[in-house]
Design an enzyme around this catalytic site. Structure first.
Site: not given
Ligand code: SF4
Ligand code: SF4
Lengths: 375, 504
Positions: A15-16
């Protein structure tokens, strides 16, 4: 007949945060603002990957392909020997007009940095099929380097642009490569990474790129296995074990090789649902039905938001049911894309327009004039 | 000659419960039950019972139990009861042992050794009750790329497209011919297919003329080695044409519909004289090579004006993947592969139980082969032979199939109990028979409702499992082995399936 080993690969899950800024008048600006903006989303990453793509940074070498290479290995000797092998390969396949180590700060500030080098090159085709374009030639050779030469990895290969990435928080990587001091670009994209597995290597950070197309991506592609086999049929070797790579290759296949416009590409990667298609007028219905039928294996399923960078363009796209939204904004000639609005506001408190595009609907920022970039 | 084989089943009637209604006597076409007026009670002949359970289910008093006989030969691992009895039967008759249905032998059922993935945290699972879940699938050849011209937002497709079949859910009814099955069973399949947005396959026995207009839109018509019932209208009323080369239950051999099953209506549909045996030769006598097959494919494309996809059905045998790749290059739009456990109305038992390979392995190796050759998009794969439930379907798709054919599963939905006596023509469930007294037992409205219920139920379950994996379109699962893991399999089996072991 030897037995075919099963295709073991492990997909990385992360996730980012993503961010992009572009000046549509081609005014170039340093990476300082973008570093500040992505740093504002610090908690969306966990220090295991950060990176930037910058467009318009090599005006003096704008006619040459700029290869950024990473040489990994346990010792400096191992890195150098990988470089030696690469140099031999490169000299055989390309004319190298200039090369140097990419300047960086104190190695102690980052973890286990590889040797990072840039080469400005032109293809040196010998006896190849004359119909093979320069770009196909380059893609072919990049695939060769990345699959055959151990410890050498091409992570940037476009003209007048470059990627910078590594293990660390994006702001640390930006500082390490001194993006706020050494480079100015008309468009920047940035990425802060939160992989859930711990394997951290510099090549695994975003952006992923092929020629001048770069991708920063937030999300997980649950259709990875399907996308991957389809791209493999077209000669793309997925070596990085990350789903973002398939998006970069899909963009290359559809936009560069098959010359489809981005609006169509968006409808392939994140198509409308059948119930919506069935309600459209005959012409649209036929087009979208055909697209979904022909390109079904390139549908990107699962939650994602991504920014595609290309010469003169920056495109934002989210998955078809918008599980990972993206915010777009404009201020004068500036165009922004971000995981969070706050990061945009941080560097540009006043905005003319801010919006959250619908799932599957691309937002496209283009230079008002391409001339400045190309000349 | 006195038979030395003892009965397979034992019939126990609870005399207390039995009301002597003689229902069981009427239900059994094999003549198992008879009424003895002297004793005023029902007598059953265990020797005649095939274990189809029709009387058990229809006895109004719940008075009958049919169970495997407790009699046994001295246990012997090598000489099982089945081996011993088959041998005795052959010693008594000198004939080939015939049987129906798919192989019941304990070959490894790979479906039961494969587990599916589900989303946790990083990728939200999708609730099919709240979000769209798309199972729509296109069967046929897809071009390598699309050439379009775009002018002021007006997009024109320039690539010539091949015809494709659109199915709303990836489950089709497998080839079962009129003649092998009753008119009512055949019509029930057609009705359910149209209702459920899918297709039924006519098998090689033609399509009765009066059904063409109504059911042509959901029919795949077959052209097999016997060439029964084929005319231009037959080919053109359907949505796709399938050339049947082989069948999983009996690869390498032809078919034989005995004359007793060739009633006037069957004769008319098949275009043969009434009461004659309908024999399908083992090979097509105009196909002795891949070029010959290509000629037939294109002859059928010509005959249907290039408007219908052409499917080629083959049995999954040892080197079938290479053959299938040749078939794609020969012009086929769909490859239907039928595995070891595929069903049949009649087949020699020795063939049914010993020839072919399991469908799970076949799907994976065909998909991989076509991908490696870069032609996977030039055809669709429809897998048949041993699909029992929705999770089998979803696993088949993740292994690389585009859709599946169900045969036995559809018959079971209509009442079949897999008694394996289809070849006798006396199916008590009205399915595999031409006896009007028996086939009349199958009500088309009810049977087709049962079939479409089955499709609906499986589709719901598929949506549920897809959503769990965080996928909202079936196309994103096709060939996506990432979502499968093997349990209890050898390394070579994992290699062929192309999947990791659980926990890997
Ligand atoms: S159907 Fe049942 S109740 Fe009727 S005669 Fe047979 S066993 Fe007796
Ligand atoms: S169709 Fe009829 S005869 Fe054949 S197995 Fe099923 S119940 Fe038995």
């Amino acid at each position: 007949m030897p037995r075919i080993r099963r295709e073991l690969y492990s997909k990385e899950i992360c996730a980012c945060s993503i961010f992009g800024a572009m000046n549509r008048d081609s005014e170039r600006f340093t990476g300082a603002g973008v570093m500040k903006a992505i740093a504002n989303m610090h908690v969306r990453g966990n220090g295991l990957g950060g990176g930037f793509a910058a467009y318009g940074i090599y005006p003096q070498y704008k006619d040459y392909y700029a290869f950024h290479l990473m040489f990994t290995g346990k010792s400096p000797q191992a890195k150098l020997s990988a470089k030696k092998e690469l140099d031999a390969f490169l000299c055989q396949k390309f004319d190298v007009v200039y090369d140097e180590e990419i300047p960086h700060g104190d190695e102690a500030t980052v973890s286990d940095p590889p040797l990072v080098w840039r080469y400005f090159v032109l293809p040196k085709k010998q006896g190849e099929d004359p119909s093979l374009s320069d770009e196909d030639y380059i893609v072919e050779n990049i695939m060769l380097v990345n699959t055959r030469i151990e410890n050498a990895h091409v992570f940037s290969s476009g003209k007048n642009m470059g990627c910078f990435k590594g293990v660390g928080y994006p702001e640390d990587i930006g500082e390490y490569f001194m993006l706020d001091k050494l480079y100015s670009a008309y468009a920047w994209t940035a990425h802060g990474r939160f992989p859930t597995n711990t394997q951290a290597w510099w090549g695994g950070a975003h952006p992923f790129s092929l020629l001048d197309t770069t991708i920063v991506h937030n999300g997980e592609i649950s259709s990875y296995g399907t996308n991957r086999w389809y791209l493999e049929m077209y000669g793309y070797a997925c070596t990085l074990q990350t789903d973002t790579e398939v998006i970069a290759y899909a963009a290359d296949l559809l936009m560069r090789r098959q010359k489809l416009p981005i609006e169509i590409v968006a409808k392939i990667l994140a198509p409308p649902i059948w119930d919506a298609i069935d309600q459209m007028n005959e012409k649209e219905k036929k087009l979208l039905t055909t697209l979904r039928m022909v390109y079904a294996p390139l549908l990107m399923n699962g939650p994602f938001a991504l920014i595609i960078g290309q010469t003169g363009r920056m495109i934002g796209l989210t998955d078809r049911i918008r599980l990972r939204p993206i915010t777009a904004a404009t201020r004068g000639e500036m165009f922004y894309l971000s995981s969070e609005e706050a990061s945009i506001r941080l560097i540009s408190p006043q905005l003319d327009r801010v919006w959250t595009p619908n799932g599957g609907e691309p937002v496209i920022g283009e230079l008002n004039s391409m001339r400045k970039v190309l000349q | 000659m006195k038979s030395f084989v003892f009965p397979e089943f034992q019939i126990i009637r609870d005399e207390e419960k039995c009301g002597q209604c003689r229902g069981c006597e009427r239900q059994c076409a094999f003549g198992t039950h008879t009424y003895d007026p002297v004793q005023d009670r029902l007598i059953s002949d265990d020797y005649k019972c095939v274990g189809c359970q029709r009387c058990v289910i229809f006895c109004p008093k719940n008075a009958i139990v049919v169970r495997p006989t407790p009699s046994f030969y001295r246990p012997n691992a090598s000489w099982s009861r089945e081996k011993l009895e088959d041998l005795k039967k052959q010693a008594e008759t000198g004939g080939v042992i015939l049987t129906g249905c798919g192989s019941d032998k304990p070959f490894r059922i790979y479906w039961d050794h494969i587990v599916l993935n589900a989303s946790q945290v990083t990728n939200p699972s999708i609730d099919p009750l709240r979000e769209p879940m798309e199972l729509r699938t296109f069967l046929g050849a897809k071009p390598d790329m699309m050439d379009i011209s775009a002018k002021d937002g007006d997009v024109e497709i320039k690539t010539k497209l091949s015809p494709n079949l659109m199915v709303q859910t990836p489950i089709l009814f497998s080839a079962m011919s009129y003649g092998a099955i009753s008119y009512n069973a055949f019509r029930s399949l057609a009705t359910a297919a149209c209702k459920s947005g899918t297709y039924f396959n006519t098998g090689e026995g033609g399509l009765p003329r009066e059904m063409r207009e109504e059911f042509g839109r959901c029919a795949i018509v077959q052209v097999a080695s016997g060439r029964f019932g084929i005319d231009a209208e037959y080919l053109n009323c359907a949505q796709a044409v399938e050339i049947k080369v082989g069948q999983g239950a009996k690869p390498g051999i032809g078919g034989h519909l005995p004359g007793e099953k060739v009633s006037a209506a069957v004769a008319e549909t098949r275009m043969i004289p009434m009461g004659t045996d309908a024999i399908s030769p083992a090979p097509h006598h105009d196909i002795y090579s891949i070029e010959d097959l290509s000629m037939l494919i294109f002859a059928l494309k010509e005959a249907t004006n290039y408007e219908k996809p052409i499917s080629v059905k083959i049995a999954a045998v040892h080197n079938f993947a290479a053959i299938a790749s040749g078939i794609v290059r020969a012009g086929a739009d769909i490859i239907a592969i039928d595995g070891l456990r595929g069903g049949t109305g009649a087949a020699p038992k020795a063939i049914r139980d010993n020839v072919g390979i399991p469908i799970e392995l076949a799907i994976s190796s065909l998909d991989r082969r076509l991908r490696r050759e870069g032609i996977r998009n030039r055809c669709s794969i429809v897998a048949a032979g041993g699909i029992r439930c929705s999770s089998d379907v979803i696993k088949a798709i993740a292994l690389g199939a585009d859709a599946v054919y169900i045969g036995s599963a559809a018959l079971i939905a209509m009442g079949c109990t897999l008694c394996q006596k289809c070849y006798t023509g006396k199916c008590n469930w009205g399915i595999c028979t031409q006896d009007p007294r028996l086939s009349g037992r199958l009500n088309v409205d009810i049977a087709s409702q049962r079939l479409s219920n089955l499709i609906t139920a499986w589709s719901h379950e598929i949506s549920e499992m897809l959503g769990g994996m965080g996928i909202n379109a079936l196309e994103s699962l096709r060939g996506n082995r990432d979502h499968l893991r093997g349990v209890g399999l050898y390394e070579w089996e994992l290699d062929v399936l192309g999947i990791k072991g659980a926990g890997e």
